[in-house]
Design a protein around this motif. Structure first.
Motif, PDB file in Angstrom:
ATOM      1  N   SER A 111       1.101  -1.521   0.128  1.00  0.00           N
ATOM      2  CA  SER A 111      -0.465   0.002   0.115  1.00  0.00           C
ATOM      3  C   SER A 111       0.564   1.102  -0.040  1.00  0.00           C
ATOM      4  N   GLU A 142     -12.205  -2.359  -2.062  1.00  0.00           N
ATOM      5  CA  GLU A 142     -12.832  -2.203  -1.172  1.00  0.00           C
ATOM      6  C   GLU A 142     -14.786  -1.789  -0.592  1.00  0.00           C
ATOM      7  N   GLU A 200      -2.808  -1.562  -3.049  1.00  0.00           N
ATOM      8  CA  GLU A 200      -3.890  -0.694  -2.488  1.00  0.00           C
ATOM      9  C   GLU A 200      -3.557   0.575  -2.434  1.00  0.00           C
ATOM     10  N   HIS A 208      -4.463   4.254  -1.320  1.00  0.00           N
ATOM     11  CA  HIS A 208      -5.048   5.173  -0.187  1.00  0.00           C
ATOM     12  C   HIS A 208      -4.747   6.577  -0.433  1.00  0.00           C
ATOM     13  N   SER A 209      -5.276   6.688   0.014  1.00  0.00           N
ATOM     14  CA  SER A 209      -5.878   8.736  -0.281  1.00  0.00           C
ATOM     15  C   SER A 209      -5.283   9.879   0.289  1.00  0.00           C
ATOM     16  N   SER A 242      -7.755  -0.155   6.537  1.00  0.00           N
ATOM     17  CA  SER A 242      -9.103  -0.466   5.256  1.00  0.00           C
ATOM     18  C   SER A 242      -9.616  -1.475   5.736  1.00  0.00           C
ATOM     19  N   SER A 243     -10.884  -1.488   4.619  1.00  0.00           N
ATOM     20  CA  SER A 243     -11.905  -3.103   5.084  1.00  0.00           C
ATOM     21  C   SER A 243     -10.814  -3.800   3.850  1.00  0.00           C
ATOM     22  N   ARG A 293      -4.891   4.974   8.101  1.00  0.00           N
ATOM     23  CA  ARG A 293      -5.225   3.558   8.752  1.00  0.00           C
ATOM     24  C   ARG A 293      -6.352   2.323   8.390  1.00  0.00           C
ATOM     25  N   GLU A 345     -16.367  -4.002   2.427  1.00  0.00           N
ATOM     26  CA  GLU A 345     -17.413  -4.039   3.140  1.00  0.00           C
ATOM     27  C   GLU A 345     -18.470  -4.497   3.069  1.00  0.00           C
ATOM     28  N   ASN A 405      -9.109  -0.787  -6.800  1.00  0.00           N
ATOM     29  CA  ASN A 405      -9.165  -1.436  -5.961  1.00  0.00           C
ATOM     30  C   ASN A 405     -10.243  -0.423  -4.883  1.00  0.00           C
TER      31      ASN A 405
END
Length: 299
Positions: free
Chosen positions: A202, A239, A271, A273-274, A283-284, A281, A243, A235
């Motif tokens: 990630s 996600e 993955e 991330h933003s 992620s799912s 944190r 969920e 991705n």
């Protein structure tokens, strides 16, 4: 929280249940390797800086042991000093000498990598065994060396082979291009894995290591089970699948991992991330990945 060091042992920060020197409570157990200029304590803080935190959201099925790199530095990098109190970052460490922030392509000797590998082996023996490694930045690069060594069947890493599949979680990592282990990242695309590795890689959208992490993910995909694509579109799909998870077991990741396990193959997931160069944190998708890895361990 118990803190080493004791004479003759590895300095560690431990989160989890220690039973007779062996972590054994039905969870996944990870050794955590911090970034350049950080420490075991700083990585623990980074992994629990956001809600949901690693210990808060993953503690039911994973434990985390944090270890200091063997080489002390004179001064922590500016970004570490800006983020943490002076007493927290007063003793920075590094996994090899000669690294500079943002320098991912150096072919210098990476002096100290072999000593760092020995420290990891010592921690594995004294505080493990572990199911895998979580690494961030320079620590993720070292973790990738170990995982690639296991995939390749390199006997220098045989002491770190778990009974089942090795689990790698690498945040903002890269393929080391110099030093004694650089050749591990030059495997041919048709080479079969000697040992299976489950790799979750990630990096952030504004991460200085984003492209290098994507390149590293492609190397882990060689010889692996077809896994969800590293594209942003895929991705997002991952996600959504995550969920739908129940107790951390996402159907999308689990299906790919079940196929890999049945064939004794590795799996690699990337993955994006933003955020930037941080430990995000959980992620799912990560929870799904770890849930599936735990299912495999308990089978």
């Amino acid at each position: 929280l118990d803190q080493g060091p004791q004479r003759g042992s590895v300095p560690i920060f431990l989160s989890g249940t220690l039973m007779g020197g062996v972590l054994s409570d039905g969870r996944l157990h990870f050794l955590c390797l911090h970034s350049y200029g950080a420490s075991a304590e700083i990585m623990r803080l980074q992994m629990n800086a956001f809600e949901p935190s690693f210990e808060g959201s993953l503690g039911d099925f994973a434990s985390f042991t944090f270890v200091d790199a063997p080489f002390e530095m004179m001064e922590a990098p500016a970004e570490i000093k800006e983020a943490f109190a002076e007493d927290v970052c007063k003793t920075p460490h590094e996994w090899w000498k000669g690294h500079k922030v943002g320098n991912f392509d150096g072919t210098h000797p990476h002096s100290g990598l072999e000593e760092s590998l020995e420290l990891v082996k010592q921690a594995w023996k004294e505080q493990g065994p572990f199911d895998g490694i979580i690494g961030f930045s320079q620590g993720a690069a070292l973790a990738a060396i170990i995982a690639m060594g296991l995939k390749s069947g390199d006997e220098r890493f045989s002491d770190l082979a778990p009974k089942r599949t090795f689990v790698l979680v690498a945040f903002s990592g890269w393929a080391v291009k110099g030093g004694p282990f650089a050749q591990l990242f030059k495997r041919g695309p048709q080479e079969k894995d000697a040992r299976p590795v489950r790799a979750f890689l990630s990096a952030g959208r504004s991460d200085r290591a984003l492209q290098r992490s994507k390149d590293l993910a492609k190397l882990f995909e060689q010889g692996s089970q077809a896994a969800p694509s590293s594209s942003e579109t895929k991705n997002a799909d991952l996600e959504r699948q995550g969920e739908e998870e129940v107790d951390g077991k996402g159907s999308g990741v689990k299906a790919a991992e079940d196929a890999a396990s049945s064939q004794g193959m590795s799996i690699a997931v990337f993955e994006e991330h933003s955020a930037g160069h941080i430990i995000p944190r959980p992620s799912s998708a990560l929870r799904a990945f770890l849930g599936s890895a735990l299912n495999s361990k308990l089978e």
